[in-house]
Design an enzyme around this catalytic site. Sequence first.
Site, PDB file in Angstrom:
ATOM      1  N   CYS A   1       9.530   4.090   3.591  1.00  0.00           N
ATOM      2  CA  CYS A   1       9.783   2.819   2.901  1.00  0.00           C
ATOM      3  C   CYS A   1      10.939   2.840   1.907  1.00  0.00           C
ATOM      4  CB  CYS A   1       8.514   2.356   2.201  1.00  0.00           C
ATOM      5  SG  CYS A   1       7.237   1.888   3.378  1.00  0.00           S
TER       6      CYS A   1
ATOM      7  N   LEU B   1       0.823  -1.212   0.000  1.00  0.00           N
ATOM      8  CA  LEU B   1       0.000   0.000   0.000  1.00  0.00           C
ATOM      9  C   LEU B   1       0.858   1.263   0.000  1.00  0.00           C
ATOM     10  CD1 LEU B   1       0.156   1.340   3.039  1.00  0.00           C
ATOM     11  CD2 LEU B   1      -1.479  -0.443   3.555  1.00  0.00           C
TER      12      LEU B   1
END
Length: 473
Positions: free
Chosen positions: A282, A176
């Site tokens: 991330c 996501l």
Amino acid sequence: MSATPPVVSNVGFDNTTLVPAGRPMEVSVVGAGYVGLTAAACMAELGHRVRCLEADPRRLATLRAGEVPIVEPGLKELMAAHRASGRLTFTNDVAAAVAGAEVALLCVGTPPRDNGQPDLRQLAAATREVAAAATGDLLLVVKSTVPPGTCEALELLAEPTDPTFRVRVASNPEFLRESQAVWDFFHPDRVVIGVDEPDLGRLVAELYPRNWPTLVCNRRSSELIKYAANSFLAVKISFANEIADLCQALGADSERVLSGVGLDSRIGPAFLSPGPGYGGSCLPKDVSGLVAVAQSVGLPATLARATMQVNEQVRVGLVAKLDATLGGLAGARIGVLGLAFKPGTDDIRHSPAVALVQAMTTAGAVVRVHDPLVAMGTTPGERVEDPYEVAENADALVIATAWPLYASLCPERLKQAMRGRVVMDTVGLVDSDSFAANGLRTYGVGSGQPLVFHPVIWGPLSWTLDEADSMAA
Ligand SMILES: NC(=O)c1ccc[n+]([C@@H]2O[C@H](COP(=O)([O-])OP(=O)(O)OC[C@H]3O[C@@H](n4cnc5c(N)ncnc54)[C@H](O)[C@@H]3O)[C@@H](O)[C@H]2O)c1
């Protein structure tokens, strides 16, 4: 539970085609961050009964009060719907969270260490405590991003109190994107499942609707898919920035060049725009994680290393460009628009905007900052409430996050408020022509006046003509 419970929420997108999960299951979710909270609410929406375990007392109190501790469109509505349906509860009691569960989704943080390796302590601790609380066979499903081999290593730590129970570990990485996490959950490009036994793969697959694209592989492959996918996105961003720099040096138009490249269906336009470099929780962590993994098996990871280097250079280059344009940053008044690592989120982890503010402050600039979502008092620079306030008496404006709000700022008002004329649009957001019409000079990554201009038009020809001439001679 027998019949599949209905999908109950309307989270702002068309979910009329949403297929409930294969079979309603008792699911434990460990960690209520971006990944865990989204997974918990969305799994409840799919029909599962979800108990979410959160260790941070403040975050737990927020959740129990019905509030959402992160900014994610649609999440608040989903959480409200499933607190009401009884399919979503929050606890800090591991026994209550795990009792009777068939699967436990591990969604805890795996932050980077200073040497680039991921810190897996949260994951190891969660594995131990959840396995010890198992009341039957339990499958731990690792949604956190981890280096290949982690699931196998965690399985060695996973010791149930009753030795007749089997606690196994599967990989199911999460893809996501923050700011559209709920949408992404329900519209996955693929669900990746890493297992070493086909039955366990079927069990993980039953968590999701049957019509979602699913790829089942072994655990190391699944873990590596996540690292490789994020690293490839980072490569694209750094490549775009490298080409943008080249455009500037050659007098080419970086926006057109990169659009032209991205129109090739083999390449695609996503992640191919110049900007202040990749950031967030991330991409930086996963590229350095990939390098660490490669290093551990004696491979150089040359491309991933270069990607990190280019990412660092782009920020240094932006600050140097501003310094050169203003004739020095010491004492300069800079207004910065945006702090979040991208629009639509309040997350500032590894945000390029924060790095720029820090670098300019270190260089002696007086920095004023606006962001529509990031909480006050969390970063350097003086914070203001109104975007026009950052322009007051500023020598330069820096647009550091592509919030749509900033695209509609009135250049005339900005110019009236500023004492200088420079706008550094690092995210390519504003219409430079209308800013120029108001006397504001816009610079960006790969745009603005070239720092050095070589009359290259004769260069490439001279390479071959010289050769041909010398061959003829
Ligand atoms: N944020 C993203 O966009 C994203 C996307 C895909 C994958 N991931 C990966 O997913 C993982 C989680 O990311 P995140 O951004 O949600 O992290 P986060 O730090 O926002 O959330 C982790 C949560 O886990 C809780 N926690 C830690 N140990 C716990 C324990 N033993 N028991 C209960 N709760 C515990 C923490 O208090 C925190 O609330 C990371 O590995 C990350 O790389 C993140």
